[in-house]
Design a protein around this motif. Structure first.
Motif, PDB file in Angstrom:
ATOM      1  N   UNK A   2       0.778  -1.115   0.074  1.00 51.59           N
ATOM      2  CA  UNK A   2      -0.043   0.000  -0.134  1.00 51.59           C
ATOM      3  C   UNK A   2       0.799   1.330   0.019  1.00 51.59           C
ATOM      4  N   UNK A   3       2.116   1.332  -0.696  1.00 54.52           N
ATOM      5  CA  UNK A   3       2.768   2.520  -0.980  1.00 54.52           C
ATOM      6  C   UNK A   3       3.799   2.727   0.241  1.00 54.52           C
ATOM      7  N   UNK A   4       4.061   1.598   0.986  1.00 55.58           N
ATOM      8  CA  UNK A   4       4.853   1.857   2.232  1.00 55.58           C
ATOM      9  C   UNK A   4       6.181   1.738   1.559  1.00 55.58           C
ATOM     10  N   UNK A   5       7.191   2.008   2.392  1.00 52.14           N
ATOM     11  CA  UNK A   5       8.664   2.150   2.188  1.00 52.14           C
ATOM     12  C   UNK A   5       9.479   0.676   2.663  1.00 52.14           C
ATOM     13  N   UNK A  40       6.825  10.796  -7.651  1.00 50.77           N
ATOM     14  CA  UNK A  40       7.110  10.776  -9.057  1.00 50.77           C
ATOM     15  C   UNK A  40       6.572   9.774  -9.773  1.00 50.77           C
ATOM     16  N   UNK A  41       6.960   8.457  -9.165  1.00 49.16           N
ATOM     17  CA  UNK A  41       6.469   7.256  -9.846  1.00 49.16           C
ATOM     18  C   UNK A  41       4.892   7.065  -9.804  1.00 49.16           C
ATOM     19  N   UNK A  42       4.510   7.643  -8.498  1.00 50.14           N
ATOM     20  CA  UNK A  42       2.793   7.446  -8.658  1.00 50.14           C
ATOM     21  C   UNK A  42       2.159   8.477  -9.433  1.00 50.14           C
ATOM     22  N   UNK A  43       2.897   9.495  -9.816  1.00 47.29           N
ATOM     23  CA  UNK A  43       2.506  10.531 -11.028  1.00 47.29           C
ATOM     24  C   UNK A  43       2.513   9.769 -12.412  1.00 47.29           C
ATOM     25  N   UNK A 101      -0.114   6.754 -16.774  1.00 46.49           N
ATOM     26  CA  UNK A 101      -0.078   5.774 -17.629  1.00 46.49           C
ATOM     27  C   UNK A 101      -1.476   4.968 -17.686  1.00 46.49           C
ATOM     28  N   UNK A 102      -2.012   5.021 -16.409  1.00 46.61           N
ATOM     29  CA  UNK A 102      -3.453   4.506 -16.011  1.00 46.61           C
ATOM     30  C   UNK A 102      -4.399   5.238 -16.976  1.00 46.61           C
ATOM     31  N   UNK A 103      -4.506   6.398 -16.819  1.00 44.15           N
ATOM     32  CA  UNK A 103      -5.230   7.043 -17.641  1.00 44.15           C
ATOM     33  C   UNK A 103      -5.295   7.180 -18.840  1.00 44.15           C
ATOM     34  N   UNK A 104      -4.095   6.854 -19.730  1.00 47.31           N
ATOM     35  CA  UNK A 104      -3.825   6.710 -21.008  1.00 47.31           C
ATOM     36  C   UNK A 104      -4.185   5.362 -21.635  1.00 47.31           C
ATOM     37  N   UNK A 105      -4.182   4.260 -20.741  1.00 52.63           N
ATOM     38  CA  UNK A 105      -4.419   3.136 -21.102  1.00 52.63           C
ATOM     39  C   UNK A 105      -6.207   3.066 -20.985  1.00 52.63           C
ATOM     40  N   UNK A 106      -6.685   3.558 -19.678  1.00 46.20           N
ATOM     41  CA  UNK A 106      -8.206   3.549 -19.693  1.00 46.20           C
ATOM     42  C   UNK A 106      -8.806   4.160 -20.574  1.00 46.20           C
ATOM     43  N   UNK A 107      -8.230   5.290 -21.497  1.00 44.97           N
ATOM     44  CA  UNK A 107      -8.941   5.800 -22.551  1.00 44.97           C
ATOM     45  C   UNK A 107      -8.488   5.123 -23.669  1.00 44.97           C
ATOM     46  N   UNK A 163      -3.293  -1.020 -13.330  1.00 39.80           N
ATOM     47  CA  UNK A 163      -4.365  -0.872 -12.559  1.00 39.80           C
ATOM     48  C   UNK A 163      -4.017  -1.733 -11.082  1.00 39.80           C
ATOM     49  N   UNK A 164      -3.840  -2.914 -11.299  1.00 41.62           N
ATOM     50  CA  UNK A 164      -3.253  -3.549 -10.023  1.00 41.62           C
ATOM     51  C   UNK A 164      -1.941  -3.245  -9.495  1.00 41.62           C
ATOM     52  N   UNK A 165      -1.000  -2.611 -10.385  1.00 40.53           N
ATOM     53  CA  UNK A 165       0.350  -2.013  -9.651  1.00 40.53           C
ATOM     54  C   UNK A 165      -0.073  -0.967  -8.779  1.00 40.53           C
TER      55      UNK A 165
END
Length: 205
Positions: free
Chosen positions: A8-11, A58-61, A66-72, A85-87
């Motif tokens: 869940x985004x932890x380090x 930065x990686x999240x952005x 990329x997720x928005x481009x693939x969804x479109x 999406x799973x990532x």
């Protein structure tokens, strides 16, 4: 350097970094003088954590873009979209309504499994937001008892005539018994009558 790839985004920290982190936490809980080398290691770890946080942002952005481009580009980009999406979900991404709508248009077992996961995460997110926004009902305060007001000497209360209390009713008097009648003297001592002479004396005379 810690890497932003925990659940869940932890380090994730390495063995050396965890050793420095434990030392810093122990010093925070029980303040003791630290050696110069320990202080430098703590500062290096703090710089590494800051850099890892910036890298994670930065990686999240990039991932969301990329997720928005693939969804479109659906439905042709379904395999890449499902993988991205799973990532994103593993990195702490909360699925959006457009993700749920896109998954409902896809067919196949992988899309159905991802849809169920996204629906569960979306419900948890909504419940968490509602819990944070729920107003706290204050406990009603008890109304203090009103003190009785007493008239102070002077003022209008002294000028106005006070009403006189009504007289108490007199108790009913019992009837007095009548005195017994006093007999008259004539009744007590009747008059004496003259004796009547016998008939023989009346005839002779």
């Amino acid at each position: 350097m810690p890497t932003p790839y925990g659940p869940r985004g932890g380090m994730a920290f390495g063995a050396d970094e965890l050793r420095v982190l434990r030392r810093a936490l122990a010093a925070a809980l029980h303040p003791v003088p630290l050696a110069d080398e320990d202080v430098r290691e703590c500062l290096r770890l703090a710089d590494s954590v800051d850099e890892a946080a910036r890298e994670a942002g930065r990686q999240r952005s990039f991932l969301l873009a990329d997720l928005a481009r693939y969804r479109a580009a659906l439905p042709g980009s379904a395999p890449g979209y499902l993988e991205l999406l799973q990532d994103a979900l593993a990195a702490g991404y909360d699925p959006r309504p457009e993700d749920l709508a896109a998954l409902r248009t896809l067919r196949g077992r992988p899309a159905a499994a991802v849809l169920r996961r996204c629906q569960s995460l979306a419900e948890e997110s909504v419940r968490a937001r509602l819990a944070r926004c729920a107003p706290v009902t204050p406990t009603p305060a008890r109304t203090p008892a009103r003190a009785r007001l007493h008239a102070l000497p002077g003022g209008r209360a002294a000028e106005e005539p006070k009403p006189r209390p009504a007289p108490a009713p007199k108790p009913a008097q019992e009837p007095q018994p009548k005195p017994p009648p006093v007999p008259k003297p004539s009744e007590v001592f009747p008059p004496r009558r003259k004796p009547v002479p016998p008939p023989e004396q009346l005839a002779v005379g």
